[in-house]
Design a protein around this motif. Structure first.
Motif, PDB file in Angstrom:
ATOM      1  N   HIS A  21      -5.433   4.245   3.517  1.00  0.00           N
ATOM      2  CA  HIS A  21      -4.317   3.300   3.469  1.00  0.00           C
ATOM      3  C   HIS A  21      -3.075   3.853   4.161  1.00  0.00           C
TER       4      HIS A  21
ATOM      5  N   ASP B 143       0.811  -1.217   0.000  1.00  0.00           N
ATOM      6  CA  ASP B 143       0.000   0.000   0.000  1.00  0.00           C
ATOM      7  C   ASP B 143       0.845   1.269   0.000  1.00  0.00           C
TER       8      ASP B 143
ATOM      9  N   ASN C 299     -12.932  -7.223   7.702  1.00  0.00           N
ATOM     10  CA  ASN C 299     -12.977  -8.361   6.788  1.00  0.00           C
ATOM     11  C   ASN C 299     -13.075  -9.651   7.599  1.00  0.00           C
TER      12      ASN C 299
ATOM     13  N   GLU D 238     -14.142   0.052   3.561  1.00  0.00           N
ATOM     14  CA  GLU D 238     -14.108  -1.283   4.170  1.00  0.00           C
ATOM     15  C   GLU D 238     -13.485  -1.153   5.553  1.00  0.00           C
TER      16      GLU D 238
HETATM   17  P1  ATP Z   1      -8.619  -2.346   1.052  1.00  0.00           P
HETATM   18  O1  ATP Z   1      -9.535  -3.065   0.104  1.00  0.00           O
HETATM   19  O2  ATP Z   1      -9.229  -1.123   1.646  1.00  0.00           O
HETATM   20  O3  ATP Z   1      -7.252  -2.122   0.496  1.00  0.00           O
HETATM   21  P2  ATP Z   1      -8.032  -4.915   2.128  1.00  0.00           P
HETATM   22  O4  ATP Z   1      -9.221  -5.673   1.636  1.00  0.00           O
HETATM   23  O5  ATP Z   1      -6.778  -4.983   1.344  1.00  0.00           O
HETATM   24  O6  ATP Z   1      -8.420  -3.344   2.313  1.00  0.00           O
HETATM   25  P3  ATP Z   1      -7.761  -6.753   4.313  1.00  0.00           P
HETATM   26  O7  ATP Z   1      -6.626  -7.535   3.782  1.00  0.00           O
HETATM   27  O8  ATP Z   1      -9.112  -7.332   4.201  1.00  0.00           O
HETATM   28  O9  ATP Z   1      -7.717  -5.290   3.644  1.00  0.00           O
HETATM   29  O10 ATP Z   1      -7.412  -6.349   5.824  1.00  0.00           O
HETATM   30  C1  ATP Z   1      -8.378  -6.291   6.864  1.00  0.00           C
HETATM   31  C2  ATP Z   1      -8.651  -4.865   7.317  1.00  0.00           C
HETATM   32  O11 ATP Z   1      -7.431  -4.142   7.594  1.00  0.00           O
HETATM   33  C3  ATP Z   1      -9.353  -4.013   6.280  1.00  0.00           C
HETATM   34  O12 ATP Z   1     -10.736  -4.247   6.303  1.00  0.00           O
HETATM   35  C4  ATP Z   1      -8.996  -2.613   6.735  1.00  0.00           C
HETATM   36  O13 ATP Z   1      -9.843  -2.169   7.792  1.00  0.00           O
HETATM   37  C5  ATP Z   1      -7.605  -2.767   7.294  1.00  0.00           C
HETATM   38  N1  ATP Z   1      -6.555  -2.376   6.323  1.00  0.00           N
HETATM   39  C6  ATP Z   1      -6.122  -3.075   5.251  1.00  0.00           C
HETATM   40  N2  ATP Z   1      -5.116  -2.449   4.619  1.00  0.00           N
HETATM   41  C7  ATP Z   1      -4.901  -1.306   5.311  1.00  0.00           C
HETATM   42  C8  ATP Z   1      -3.972  -0.232   5.169  1.00  0.00           C
HETATM   43  N3  ATP Z   1      -3.055  -0.205   4.213  1.00  0.00           N
HETATM   44  N4  ATP Z   1      -4.021   0.775   6.072  1.00  0.00           N
HETATM   45  C9  ATP Z   1      -4.945   0.778   7.064  1.00  0.00           C
HETATM   46  N5  ATP Z   1      -5.841  -0.211   7.257  1.00  0.00           N
HETATM   47  C10 ATP Z   1      -5.818  -1.244   6.397  1.00  0.00           C
END
Ligand code: ATP
Ligand code: MG
Ligand code: MG
Ligand code: MG
Length: 473
Positions: free
Chosen positions: A85, A75, A209, A206
Motif C-alpha cells: 500500500h 491507505d 481489479n 491483489e
Molecule cells: P487492497 O485490497 O490491496 O487494499 P483495493 O481492492 O483497495 O486493494 P482497488 O480499489 O481494487 O484496490 O484498486 C485497483 C488496484 O489498485 C488494486 O488491485 C491494486 O493493484 C492497486 N492499489 C489499490 N490501492 C493501492 C495502494 N494503496 N497502493 C498501491 N496500489 C494500490
C-alpha cells in the motif's frame, strides 16, 4: 522489466486493442467536489459512465496518478506496515463505455498478464462476486483457470482488508460485481489466499481489479440491468512491477529503491532496510504530486491531508536523526524517476521544493519540542493505559502534531490513544473561542470568525488568535 516499460507495455497493449490512450488527470478531481482526491482511473470518466458526457471513443486506457489518503479510501495507516500500500500510486486501467463487457475484459487481462508480461498462470488466483456465475464460467471454462484457484467472495462491508467484490459508484447509480486477480508470491511470505482468514498477509497480492458495471441502483435499493454495461479496471503499477521484477515488496522495485537510497543519503541513515526510509519514499511522491496539482499545505480539507503527510515524513526523518530540512531535497530524485512520464512534475519541481521547504522550516521549530513532550508523556504512562486526550490536544494545538501523527508514533510503541478525550478537548477549545468571539462582538471589536486560519502555533495561540481546526478527510 523497468516500471516505465511496464507502464508503456500496458498502454500499448490496450491501444492495439482499440483503446484510446488518455493522459492521467489531476489528483484534484475537477468534476466531483465530494471526492477528496482522484483515487482510481475511473474518476475522470465518471460522467461518461453516468451517461452525462460522451467522448469520441468507446474504449480508453490510462495510467492514472492516484492518492488514497484521507477520505473514503485511506491507505495512509497502511504505509510502512504492508508491502503493497502507498498513499500515492499509479493505476493502470482499461475502460469500456458500453462497448465490450465481462468476456473481453477477462480475456484482455489474462492475455496481458500471461502472454505479454509472461506470468506463470499457476501463480495467478482470481476472485469473482459470489453470485456472478457468468464471470466464474468465463474464468473456468474459457480461460481454463482451475476451480481451486477461483474464489467466490461476497460483500464484506466494513472489513479493513477483506475483499469486497461488489462495487458501487455511490449509494445510488451504477454498480456491479468485481473480479480480482491475485499473484501468489510464494510460501516464503506470510499470508493466505483471498477469502481466507490470512488474506491480509502479503503472500497473495491483489494486482488487478476488474469492475463490471452491470446495474443501476435507485434510491429504494432496486437494481435494474444497465442497457449498456461498462467496464472499469485498475492495476497498481507498483504491484505488477514487484511481480515482474521478482521482488516481493513494492518498495523493492527500481523506482522505490532509488528513492529509498536518496532518502538514506539525505537523512544519513545507513540501513537501507529501515522502515522510515520506505515511508519517506512513499510520502515524497504523494506530497510532490499533490503540490504539482495545486494543493498547498493548510489546515482544512485537502491542504490538511497534505500537511499531515509532510509532517509524518518529517517525523520519520527526525526518527533517523535528521533535524534539518531534508525532505525537499528528494524532489530532483523523484523527477529523475518520474519526470519523463509526468512532464508536469518536472515543470513544477522548483515550486514543489519551495513549498516543501517552507513547511519543513515551519514544523521544524516545534517538532523537536513536541517530541520531547511526547516522550515524557509516554515514559510516564502506566503500562496498558492509552495516551490521554489532553496530551494529544496539546501536541496538536501547540506543536502542530496532527493527531494521526501522534497516534502513529504511539502505534510503533504499542500504545493506544484516547481519541474521545482528544475530541472533547477540541470541543472545549472551540467553545472557548466562540465565547471569546461573542465577547469581542459585544465589545465592538473586530470578529475574526471561527475559521481563522492559523499559521504559527505557540505564538498565535499565546496571542489568543487561534481557533484550531481539526479536519479529518
Ligand atoms: P487492497 O485490497 O490491496 O487494499 P483495493 O481492492 O483497495 O486493494 P482497488 O480499489 O481494487 O484496490 O484498486 C485497483 C488496484 O489498485 C488494486 O488491485 C491494486 O493493484 C492497486 N492499489 C489499490 N490501492 C493501492 C495502494 N494503496 N497502493 C498501491 N496500489 C494500490
Ligand atoms: Mg484497499
Ligand atoms: Mg481489495
Ligand atoms: Mg480491489
Amino acid at each position: 522489466m523497468k516500471s516505465a516499460e511496464i507502464r508503456q507495455k500496458f498502454l500499448q497493449f490496450f491501444e492495439k486493442n482499440g483503446h484510446t490512450i488518455v493522459p492521467s488527470s489531476s489528483l484534484v478531481p475537477g468534476n466531483d467536489p465530494t471526492l477528496l482526491f482522484t483515487n482510481s482511473g475511473m474518476v475522470q470518466f465518471k460522467d461518461v459512465f453516468l451517461g452525462l458526457e460522451t467522448r469520441p471513443y468507446k474504449r480508453a486506457t490510462s495510467s492514472q496518478r492516484s492518492v488514497r489518503a484521507g477520505g473514503k479510501h485511506n491507505d495512509l495507516e497502511n504505509v510502512g506496515y504492508t508491502a503493497r500500500h502507498h498513499t500515492f500510486f499509479e493505476m493502470l486501467g482499461n475502460f469500456s463505455f458500453g462497448d465490450y463487457f465481462k468476456r473481453d475484459a477477462i480475456r484482455y487481462a489474462w492475455e496481458l498478464l500471461t502472454a505479454v508480461y509472461k506470468l506463470p498462470p499457476e501463480k495467478l488466483w482470481v476472485t469473482v462476486y459470489q453470485e456472478d456465475d457468468e464471470a466464474y464460467g468465463i474464468w473456468r471454462d474459457e480461460i481454463g483457470v482451475p476451480a481451486e484457484r477461483i474464489v467466490r467472495i461476497g460483500d464484506n462491508k466494513g472489513a479493513r482488508y477483506a475483499s469486497d467484490n461488489f462495487w458501487q459508484m455511490a449509494d445510488t447509480g451504477p454498480c456491479g460485481p468485481c473480479s480480482e486477480i491475485f499473484y501468489d508470491h510464494g510460501p516464503e511470505v506470510w499470508g493466505g489466499p483471498p477469502g481466507s482468514p490470512e488474506e491480509d498477509g502479503d503472500r497473495y497480492i491483489e494486482i488487478w481489479n476488474l469492475v463490471f458495471m452491470q446495474f443501476e441502483r435507485d434510491a429504494a435499493g432496486n437494481m435494474t440491468p444497465l442497457p449498456k454495461p461498462c467496464v472499469d479496471t485498475g492495476m497498481g503499477l507498483e504491484r505488477i512491477a514487484a511481480v515482474l521484477q521478482h521482488v516481493h515488496s513494492n518498495y523493492e522495485i527500481d523506482l522505490f529503491q532509488n528513492l529509498i537510497r536518496a532518502a538514506a543519503r539525505e537523512t544519513g541513515c545507513a540501513d537501507l532496510a529501515d522502515n522510515s526510509l520506505k515511508v519517506i519514499a512513499d510520502h515524497i511522491r504523494a506530497c510532490s504530486f499533490l503540490i504539482v496539482d495545486g494543493v498547498i499545505p493548510g489546515n482544512e480539507g485537502r491542504g490538511y491531508v497534505l500537511r499531515r503527510i509532510i509532517r509524518r515524513a518529517l517525523r520519520h526523518g527526525y526518527k533517523l536523526g535528521q533535524t534539518k530540512p531534508f525532505f525537499h531535497r528528494l524532489v530532483p530524485d523523484l523527477v529523475a524517476e518520474m519526470g519523463q512520464a509526468y512532464p508536469e512534475l518536472a515543470a513544477g519541481a522548483a515550486r514543489v521544493e519551495q513549498v516543501l521547504r517552507q513547511e519543513e522550516e515551519r514544523f521544524g521549530e516545534t517538532l523537536e519540542n513536541g517530541m520531547k513532550i511526547l516522550e515524557g508523556a509516554l515514559a510516564a504512562l502506566p503500562a496498558g493505559k492509552p495516551l490521554d486526550g489532553e496530551t494529544l490536544f496539546n501536541l496538536y494545538d501547540t506543536y502542530g502534531f496532527p493527531v494521526d501523527l501522534t497516534a502513529d508514533i504511539c502505534r510503533e510503541r504499542q500504545v493506544e490513544v484516547d481519541m474521545d478525550g482528544f475530541e472533547a478537548a477540541m470541543a472545549r477549545q472551540r467553545e472557548q473561542a466562540r465565547a471569546a468571539g461573542k465577547f469581542k462582538m459585544a465589545a465592538g471589536l473586530a470578529y475574526e470568525g471561527a475559521k481563522t486560519v492559523f499559521e504559527g502555533y505557540a505564538t498565535l495561540k499565546a496571542e489568543g488568535r487561534v481557533t484550531a481546526l481539526y479536519v479529518d478527510g
